[in-house]
Scaffold this motif. Structure first.
Motif, PDB file in Angstrom:
ATOM      1  N   SER A 335       0.828  -1.205   0.000  1.00  0.00           N
ATOM      2  CA  SER A 335       0.000   0.000   0.000  1.00  0.00           C
ATOM      3  C   SER A 335       0.866   1.260   0.000  1.00  0.00           C
ATOM      4  O   SER A 335       0.527   2.254  -0.651  1.00  0.00           O
ATOM      5  CB  SER A 335      -0.941   0.006   1.216  1.00  0.00           C
ATOM      6  N   ALA A 336       1.979   1.211   0.702  1.00  0.00           N
ATOM      7  CA  ALA A 336       2.872   2.369   0.727  1.00  0.00           C
ATOM      8  C   ALA A 336       3.537   2.563  -0.627  1.00  0.00           C
ATOM      9  O   ALA A 336       3.693   3.698  -1.104  1.00  0.00           O
ATOM     10  CB  ALA A 336       3.937   2.186   1.809  1.00  0.00           C
ATOM     11  N   ARG A 350      -3.633  -3.456  -9.182  1.00  0.00           N
ATOM     12  CA  ARG A 350      -3.142  -4.302  -8.091  1.00  0.00           C
ATOM     13  C   ARG A 350      -2.142  -5.344  -8.579  1.00  0.00           C
ATOM     14  O   ARG A 350      -1.135  -5.614  -7.916  1.00  0.00           O
ATOM     15  CB  ARG A 350      -4.319  -4.991  -7.408  1.00  0.00           C
ATOM     16  N   ASN A 351      -2.398  -5.929  -9.756  1.00  0.00           N
ATOM     17  CA  ASN A 351      -1.470  -6.935 -10.295  1.00  0.00           C
ATOM     18  C   ASN A 351      -0.110  -6.312 -10.606  1.00  0.00           C
ATOM     19  O   ASN A 351       0.938  -6.919 -10.359  1.00  0.00           O
ATOM     20  CB  ASN A 351      -2.055  -7.570 -11.563  1.00  0.00           C
ATOM     21  N   LEU A 356       5.659  -5.212  -9.241  1.00  0.00           N
ATOM     22  CA  LEU A 356       6.617  -4.149  -8.906  1.00  0.00           C
ATOM     23  C   LEU A 356       7.151  -4.291  -7.479  1.00  0.00           C
ATOM     24  O   LEU A 356       8.301  -3.934  -7.196  1.00  0.00           O
ATOM     25  CB  LEU A 356       5.948  -2.780  -9.060  1.00  0.00           C
ATOM     26  N   TYR A 357       6.326  -4.814  -6.598  1.00  0.00           N
ATOM     27  CA  TYR A 357       6.725  -4.925  -5.195  1.00  0.00           C
ATOM     28  C   TYR A 357       7.938  -5.844  -5.033  1.00  0.00           C
ATOM     29  O   TYR A 357       8.814  -5.585  -4.200  1.00  0.00           O
ATOM     30  CB  TYR A 357       5.555  -5.440  -4.357  1.00  0.00           C
TER      31      TYR A 357
END
Length: 389
Positions: A335-336, A350-351, A356-357
């Motif tokens: 979320s950050a 979201r995907n 990317l996360y």
């Protein structure tokens, strides 16, 4: 029931200046005194006039320029000290002399080679000398934190009878627990017959990290003045932090206590003192530290982004701080990351964020903090055609 006013006695220019390397010249003292007056403190302890010609000049010059706030000079229970303080404060519109002597058995025997009876006489005499120069006299019972309560009550009764308007109960070595200090104040309130003729004041040191807690315990038990410094600077581990006690009283409205401090000036004042005294604030310092409104844990960041009150009990604007910060580290969550990318102008679903996360974590493991430039580079490398900037 109407709220009770707590006077803020600022000793940044006296006790705060006792920090090695923080000596101020007269010009610097005047600038800080004017800022303290604007902040809304009730008393400025401008210095210890007999200690040096420079300190005398500072107290004298501050006395000339301060219009609404009490200006105070410190002395020992020595006639010459008090005469010099009276001279330095001659032009003050609301002068106060702060005089006193040690009252614990340790101070009486080891420091003064005296007796309890002699200390009572010296204490009363000091107050009487001070009353020859000013109507407002504060007496400090040095090392009151380790003074027997029965004897301390006799001291307080004696100096009030001699003309003291304020009696300072210092925890000089920062020894007391909050319960002990609060009980000491309560004992004096309940056992000094003439206590209604003076204000009790808290002057707590931070040797065990309890200065703020002890000061709050003091006012909860009947003291009506807190002696403190900006950023908590002072002798050894420091004094009670002004910004901390002020915001505790403001946040805990159930205490029914308030101050006249303009809280939106707290952070600018903190920076001014830090820069002038060349003593910078630790990042995790409450209220005024650079990390006071920063969030780096993923759990905290997620909660904060949904509702700031989940992890911030003070609005940064209320204390003159910069806006809250989401700091991206290896502990940060999705979320950050999404929030920061959105602020940079990128629109990801979201995907996309899930993919990317993983890349973000690789960068975060290599760096203490992931910067905007890192995110921009990462975003550009990720399917540029799906990104809107």
């Amino acid at each position: 029931m109407s709220a009770t006013k707590i006077d803020i006695f600022d000793t940044t220019l006296r006790d705060g200046e006792q920090v090695p390397g923080c000596k101020l010249n007269t010009k610097e003292k005047i600038e800080l005194a004017l800022a303290l007056e604007e902040l809304g403190v009730d008393i400025i302890e401008a210095g210890f006039p007999i200690s040096s010609p420079g300190d005398f000049a500072s107290v004298e010059e501050i006395s000339k320029v301060i219009k609404t706030v009490r200006v105070c000079g410190l002395t020992r229970a020595v006639e010459k000290d008090i005469e010099v303080a009276g001279a330095a404060l001659k032009l003050a519109k609301r002068p106060r002399i702060h005089t006193g002597i040690g009252t614990s058995d340790l101070h009486i025997k080891a420091k003064f080679r005296s007796t309890r009876e002699e200390i009572l006489v010296r204490a009363a005499q000091a107050v009487k000398w001070a009353r020859n120069f000013v109507d407002d006299v504060e007496f400090y019972a040095e090392d009151a934190g380790r003074t027997d309560n029965d004897y301390l009550a006799k001291v307080v009764e004696t100096v009030i009878a001699a003309g003291a308007t304020v009696v300072n109960i210092p925890d000089t070595t920062g020894y007391c627990l909050p319960t002990q200090y609060g009980e000491k104040i309560a004992y004096l309130i309940n056992n000094v017959p003439n206590i209604d003729k003076a204000i009790l004041s808290c002057h707590c040191h931070n040797d065990l990290g309890l200065a703020t807690a002890n000061s709050i315990a003091g006012v909860m038990n009947g003291a009506r003045q807190i002696e403190c410094t900006i950023n908590g600077i002072g002798e050894r581990a420091g004094n009670t932090s002004l910004e901390e006690v002020v915001m505790i009283l403001k946040q805990h409205k159930s205490l029914n206590l308030y101050t006249n401090i303009k809280t939106e000036q707290l952070n600018p004042m903190s920076r001014k003192v830090a820069e002038t005294m060349r003593m910078y604030v630790q990042p995790n310092k409450a209220i005024v530290g650079s990390n006071a409104f920063s969030h780096s844990s993923g759990i905290h960041q997620d909660g904060f982004l949904k509702e700031a009150l989940t992890y911030e009990i003070i609005n940064p604007v209320e204390v003159g701080a910069d806006s809250s910060k989401i700091v991206l580290t290896a502990r940060s969550g999705r979320s950050a990351l999404a929030h920061r990318l959105h602020k940079l102008g990128y629109q990801f679903n979201r995907n996309d964020i899930d993919v990317l996360y993983q890349q973000f974590l690789k960068i975060a493991d290599e760096k203490k903090e992931v910067e905007d430039t890192d995110l921009q580079e990462m975003a550009k490398q990720y399917q540029p055609e799906s990104v809107t900037v």
